[in-house]
Design an enzyme around this catalytic site. Structure first.
Site, PDB file in Angstrom:
ATOM      1  N   SER A 243      27.905 -66.537  66.088  1.00  0.00           N
ATOM      2  CA  SER A 243      27.080 -65.475  65.837  1.00  0.00           C
ATOM      3  C   SER A 243      25.668 -65.775  66.485  1.00  0.00           C
ATOM      4  O   SER A 243      25.391 -66.920  66.701  1.00  0.00           O
ATOM      5  CB  SER A 243      26.927 -64.970  64.341  1.00  0.00           C
ATOM      6  OG  SER A 243      26.127 -65.856  63.715  1.00  0.00           O
ATOM      7  N   LYS A 244      24.824 -64.850  66.430  1.00  0.00           N
ATOM      8  CA  LYS A 244      23.436 -65.299  66.996  1.00  0.00           C
ATOM      9  C   LYS A 244      22.994 -66.196  66.432  1.00  0.00           C
ATOM     10  O   LYS A 244      22.181 -67.109  66.843  1.00  0.00           O
ATOM     11  CB  LYS A 244      22.668 -63.984  66.674  1.00  0.00           C
ATOM     12  CG  LYS A 244      22.049 -63.478  68.241  1.00  0.00           C
ATOM     13  CD  LYS A 244      21.298 -62.229  68.118  1.00  0.00           C
ATOM     14  CE  LYS A 244      20.208 -62.225  69.389  1.00  0.00           C
ATOM     15  NZ  LYS A 244      19.897 -61.102  69.833  1.00  0.00           N
TER      16      LYS A 244
END
Ligand code: GLU
Length: 480
Positions: A243-244
């Site tokens: 994820s980010k």
């Protein structure tokens, strides 16, 4: 095209930036194609008009050029090929491998409801599979569905996953054309891959299930089956889906925000899931020579920003000084508010780059070159400059002012002389010198700093901190 020539493709959906996983997929496709002397093609899957944006398309093209992921032939835009997709659906209707389904959305919703209640898998029940529309269906909307195989099994010998088998009874009659006449994604992918001559489909393993459905269409058309390689997704360093927070940024962020070089990102992505013995540093040329899709591991690889930074540090040290000066200049400009002297930046680069892992760290390390006088000292540097150190700076300044040629050797000799006559080690002189010249306690070697700053600037900076400047200032006040 000869039968054996390899064609791969990267087929991103432009609904966001080119993320790091997509870039790796593109890289593997490119390397595989180049290794086999084939073609690497690009198809933008922009059929979802609501979610595809021009900005995202531009970001993908830009990211690919930055990473030197150069594709062959023109870019194929899936949205422009709808007529061709419809044509293939009609061919399947004509050859009996597809049929018209007049089930209304309400009927299908009801079917799903029943299946849900009975805890059955949700799938189309084939209610129009063996039935032609009659007069009451005249003019009514219909979807075109594939008449899928219901018996036996479909096997894929995936180049990464090995042999994967699905029972055909698990696959329902999927829609090829929606009742509004638009082609589905499954149909579009198959038709485009066929028309583009794709021989090897290398993509994320989240598409493995799709491959079985896509094969149904390919077989129904009697087209050659491509080889498949479904590569594991990239996970974060903690093993969770990337994820980010883990660094799942657009490749533009690796360039702009993190200050990475494209060759470092390429090298890192290559090693993420693929390896060649213990080799860490692998050039594009070697990668093309060595890449084999069978060498891609089956388990998800873990993204490790620290490793990427270390590789970046390596490539910074290898990079040409002029190139780095050009890349670092805008970063320095953001920090100092005006364009820095690029030639000076390039001259300083051999001393700056070994100390940095990112372009921003180089920019930060270069700040002393452009600092305004009197220098703002950081706390540690200020603490070093006590009265004794100031006196020492004054002596050093005088010694340096007296040398005839401003060279590394002459400077070093003068500074050593000061240390010797004061009966102290060189470090004891170098520390306050560094503080006075750079405002910090870390910097490139002190003689290099002096050479880079030049005689005039060095002497005034030393004067500023040696007490002399304060005296001058005091005199000026007295004289007023
Ligand atoms: N457009 C799909 C994606 O971005 C890839 C489709 C494919 O590779 O077949 O996930």
């Amino acid at each position: 095209m000869s039968a054996s020539s390899v064609v791969t493709r990267f087929a991103p959906s432009p609904t966001g930036f080119l993320h790091i996983g997509g870039a790796r997929t593109a890289l593997f496709n490119l390397l595989f194609a180049r290794h086999h002397g084939g073609k690497f093609r690009l198809r933008i899957e922009d059929t979802d008009k609501a979610r595809s944006t021009q900005a995202a398309i531009d970001a993908i093209l830009d990211g690919m050029s930055w990473l030197d992921l150069n594709w062959d032939d023109e870019v194929v835009y899936q949205s422009q090929r709808a007529a061709r997709h419809v044509e293939v659906a009609e061919a399947l209707l004509a050859n009996g491998h597809a049929y018209r389904c007049y089930a209304t959305p309400e009927e299908l919703a009801e079917l799903r409801e029943q299946q849900r209640a009975a805890r059955q898998p949700l799938r189309y029940d084939g209610r129009w599979r063996d039935r032609e529309g009659g007069p009451e269906q005249e003019g009514k909307p219909f979807a075109v569905r594939l008449r899928a195989q219901t018996e036996g099994e479909t096997a894929i010998d995936d180049l990464v996953q090995g042999r994967v088998i699905v029972q055909n009874s698990e696959l329902d009659d999927m829609i090829l054309l929606r009742s509004d006449g638009t082609p589905t994604y499954m149909l579009a992918v198959v038709v485009d891959d066929h028309d583009m001559g794709v021989t090897h489909v290398i993509r994320g393993d989240d598409h493995l299930n799709n491959a079985f459905r896509q094969l149904g269409i390919i077989k129904a058309m009697g087209w050659p089956e491509p080889a498949y390689a479904h590569i594991p997704l990239i996970h974060g360093s903690d093993g969770a889906k990337l994820s980010k927070r883990h660094g799942a940024l657009g490749v533009d962020a690796y360039r702009d925000e993190l200050g990475m070089l494209p060759e470092a990102v390429n090298n890192y992505l290559l090693r993420l899931g693929w390896g060649h013995g213990d080799d860490e540093i692998i050039s594009r040329e070697q990668a093309v020579e060595w890449f084999d899709i069978g060498g891609v591991g089956r388990s998800p690889s873990r993204f490790d920003l620290k490793k990427l930074e270390n590789l970046n540090g390596h490539y910074l040290r290898e990079a040409a000084d002029d190139r780095l000066a050009e890349l670092v200049a805008p970063r320095v400009e953001r920090l100092i508010g005006h364009a820095p002297d690029r030639a000076l930046l390039a001259r300083a680069m051999p001393e700056l780059k070994p100390r940095a892992k990112t372009l921003d760290e180089i920019a930060d390390g270069a700040l002393f070159l452009f600092a305004e006088r009197p220098l703002a000292l950081d706390d540690k540097a200020a603490a070093l400059l006590d009265a004794r150190a100031q006196a020492l700076l004054g002596q050093t300044r005088d010694a340096l002012a007296a040398i005839s040629e401003w060279s590394g050797e002459a400077i070093e000799a003068a500074v050593r002389q000061v240390a010797e006559s004061a009966g102290i080690g060189l470090g004891k002189v170098a520390q306050p010198l560094r503080a006075a010249l750079t405002g910090r306690t870390t910097s490139p070697g002190i003689f290099d700093v002096l050479v880079l700053l030049g005689r005039e600037e060095s002497l005034v900076r030393l004067g500023d901190q040696s007490g002399q400047a304060k005296n001058v200032h005091a005199h000026a006040i007295e004289e007023q």
